[in-house]
Write an enzyme that holds these catalytic residues in place. Structure first.
Site, PDB file in Angstrom:
ATOM      1  CE  LYS A 172      -4.250  -2.042   1.501  1.00  0.00           C
ATOM      2  NZ  LYS A 172      -4.940  -2.757   2.522  1.00  0.00           N
TER       3      LYS A 172
HETATM    4  N1  GLU Z   1      -8.166  -8.841   3.845  1.00  0.00           N
HETATM    5  C1  GLU Z   1      -6.993  -9.517   3.373  1.00  0.00           C
HETATM    6  C2  GLU Z   1      -6.100  -8.535   2.658  1.00  0.00           C
HETATM    7  O1  GLU Z   1      -6.535  -7.456   2.270  1.00  0.00           O
HETATM    8  C3  GLU Z   1      -7.316 -10.661   2.434  1.00  0.00           C
HETATM    9  C4  GLU Z   1      -7.865 -11.804   3.151  1.00  0.00           C
HETATM   10  C5  GLU Z   1      -8.219 -13.037   2.335  1.00  0.00           C
HETATM   11  O2  GLU Z   1      -8.410 -12.953   1.111  1.00  0.00           O
HETATM   12  O3  GLU Z   1      -8.338 -14.090   2.952  1.00  0.00           O
HETATM   13  O4  GLU Z   1      -4.933  -8.833   2.487  1.00  0.00           O
END
Ligand code: GLU
Length: 289
Positions: free
Chosen positions: A252
């Site tokens: 990010k």
């Molecule tokens: N929320 C997680 C992320 O943004 C991804 C989780 C998942 O796909 O299991 O890295």
């Protein structure tokens, strides 16, 4: 069985090219199977999640040409579900309160010398696992901060041998023990990623989890939680992560690679889709930025 996939970003920053790649693969998998594509907002970390990033997720994915079913599941709206699961695990003595601070854990590991390591680094040494019920109650009553950890050895014994299926690799033998006693909840995060994602995938009826290969190892924990809580096990397809020219994976912090920066720089969704369809050629594209 219908194919139901999901893209599950955390609204803690703007989506970058790596997210676009993952979202497109996920949506394509559903489309190829005549299935359904869902979106989930993983905003369980309230300190880092921001509404403007969530709005940006919708905007950027729509710009990419993706559409998803509504209503969108937002983790912060389901804290009761995670709490219930924690109560179930607690009633079976599969989780325990851990009062160690991160610094205390580091000190204990340093003192132990050759501490066992797992995919997430040095394993929690288990300091609080052996605390008596009386001490636990006293410390909780005194208002000491604590996390809830899974007793993986006990949980593994209860669950027995487990497998999960990885597309292209076949059956994978579950190995949650190599993670050590993972945290399932903290004061500031009422459910950890592992707990929330496992419950949500089940509750949304996900049959195929597509996500980056950095989460491959975490699947061992998810498989164990599924067994303990009596949840369905989806299939998994962990895809390679995209890297920049210096071999670092996108993060990010790479502002130039966010979808909004690329859009502002005149790139079209169609051109990005073409580039992401051949990630081997990505470095050439990155050189042009
Ligand atoms: N929320 C997680 C992320 O943004 C991804 C989780 C998942 O796909 O299991 O890295």
């Amino acid at each position: 069985m219908p194919c139901i996939t999901r893209f599950a970003p955390s609204p803690t920053g703007y989506l970058h090219l790596g997210h676009a790649y993952s979202a497109l693969r996920t949506a394509d998998a559903a489309e190829a199977a005549g299935g359904r594509f869902l979106l989930r907002i993983e905003d369980i970390d309230s300190a880092r999640s921001r509404p403007e990033f969530e709005d940006a997720i919708f905007e950027d994915l729509a710009w990419l040409g993706l559409s998803w079913e509504t209503p969108v599941r937002r983790q912060s709206e389901h804290l009761d579900v995670y709490q219930q699961a924690l109560e179930t695990l607690s009633a079976r003595s599969l989780i325990y309160p851990c009062f160690c601070s991160r610094r205390e854990i580091r000190a204990e590991i340093a003192q132990a010398g050759a501490a066992p390591h797992g995919p997430g680094g040095a394993l929690y040494p288990g300091t609080c696992r052996a605390l008596s019920e009386e001490i636990r109650d006293q410390r909780i009553a005194a208002g000491d901060a604590y996390a809830l950890r899974l007793d993986v050895a006990r949980a593994g014994t209860e669950a027995g041998p487990l497998i999960w299926r990885e597309q292209g690799r076949g059956d994978i033998a579950g190995d949650a023990a190599s993670y050590g006693d993972v945290v399932l909840a903290r004061k500031e995060t009422p459910a950890s990623y592992h707990l929330a994602v496992t419950l949500d995938d089940h509750l949304q009826g996900i049959t195929l989890v597509t996500r980056g290969e950095d989460l491959f190892e975490a699947t061992h924990i998810h498989r164990l939680l599924q067994a303990l809580l009596g949840l369905e096990t989806p299939q998994y397809a962990h895809h390679p992560l995209l890297h920049d020219q210096s071999g670092r994976r996108f993060a990010k912090r790479d502002k130039a690679l966010t979808l909004r920066a690329l859009r502002a720089g005149g790139h079209t969704a169609q051109s990005l889709r073409c580039i992401l369809a051949e990630p081997a050629d990505l470095s050439k594209f990155l050189e042009t930025l």
